[in-house]
Design a protein around this motif. Structure first.
Motif, mmCIF file in Angstrom:
data_model
loop_
_atom_site.group_PDB
_atom_site.id
_atom_site.type_symbol
_atom_site.label_atom_id
_atom_site.label_comp_id
_atom_site.label_asym_id
_atom_site.label_seq_id
_atom_site.Cartn_x
_atom_site.Cartn_y
_atom_site.Cartn_z
ATOM 1 N N GLU A 40 -3.289 7.208 0.514
ATOM 2 C CA GLU A 40 -3.755 5.879 0.401
ATOM 3 C C GLU A 40 -2.480 5.191 -0.129
ATOM 4 N N GLU A 42 -1.353 0.688 -1.003
ATOM 5 C CA GLU A 42 -1.863 -0.336 -1.142
ATOM 6 C C GLU A 42 -0.908 -1.439 -1.147
ATOM 7 N N LYS A 51 -3.380 -12.108 5.199
ATOM 8 C CA LYS A 51 -4.360 -10.852 5.142
ATOM 9 C C LYS A 51 -4.403 -10.497 6.857
ATOM 10 N N GLU A 52 -4.851 -11.437 7.620
ATOM 11 C CA GLU A 52 -5.163 -10.944 8.949
ATOM 12 C C GLU A 52 -4.066 -10.541 9.611
ATOM 13 N N VAL A 54 -1.187 -9.158 8.498
ATOM 14 C CA VAL A 54 -0.999 -7.566 7.822
ATOM 15 C C VAL A 54 -1.928 -6.496 8.342
ATOM 16 N N GLN A 55 -3.046 -6.845 8.243
ATOM 17 C CA GLN A 55 -4.122 -5.859 8.748
ATOM 18 C C GLN A 55 -4.006 -5.567 10.284
ATOM 19 N N GLN A 56 -3.583 -6.627 11.123
ATOM 20 C CA GLN A 56 -3.333 -6.222 12.391
ATOM 21 C C GLN A 56 -2.146 -5.497 12.570
ATOM 22 N N VAL A 58 -0.964 -3.121 10.338
ATOM 23 C CA VAL A 58 -1.461 -1.919 9.819
ATOM 24 C C VAL A 58 -2.196 -1.250 10.829
ATOM 25 N N ASP A 59 -3.150 -1.834 11.435
ATOM 26 C CA ASP A 59 -3.814 -1.130 12.477
ATOM 27 C C ASP A 59 -2.978 -0.889 13.897
#
Length: 67
Positions: A40, A42, A51-52, A54-56, A58-59
């Motif tokens: 995991e 972080e 946020k959006e 970085v999440q994209q 990571v995905d």
């Protein structure tokens, strides 16, 4: 379009390199922090607007690792 993918991969590579430099910041008992064979990670950012994005990233990197 290809330039945008290249930039996103470059950013993911930068994030991975950054995480590799702080791998020594774990628990002091020497036990692994992975659970059920999964590690995991972080990421902390003080900018909520990232946020959006970085999440994209990571995905996208997770999808690349599945290939």
């Amino acid at each position: 379009m290809k330039k945008r993918k290249f930039v996103s991969l470059l950013l993911v590579g930068t994030l991975v390199a950054g995480m590799a430099t702080v791998t020594g910041c774990g628990s002091s008992d020497g036990k692994s922090s992975s659970k059920n064979g999964k590690t995991e990670l972080e990421l902390f950012s003080t900018k909520a607007e990232n946020k959006e994005v970085v999440q994209q990233l990571v995905d996208n990197s997770m999808n690349l690792m599945k290939m």
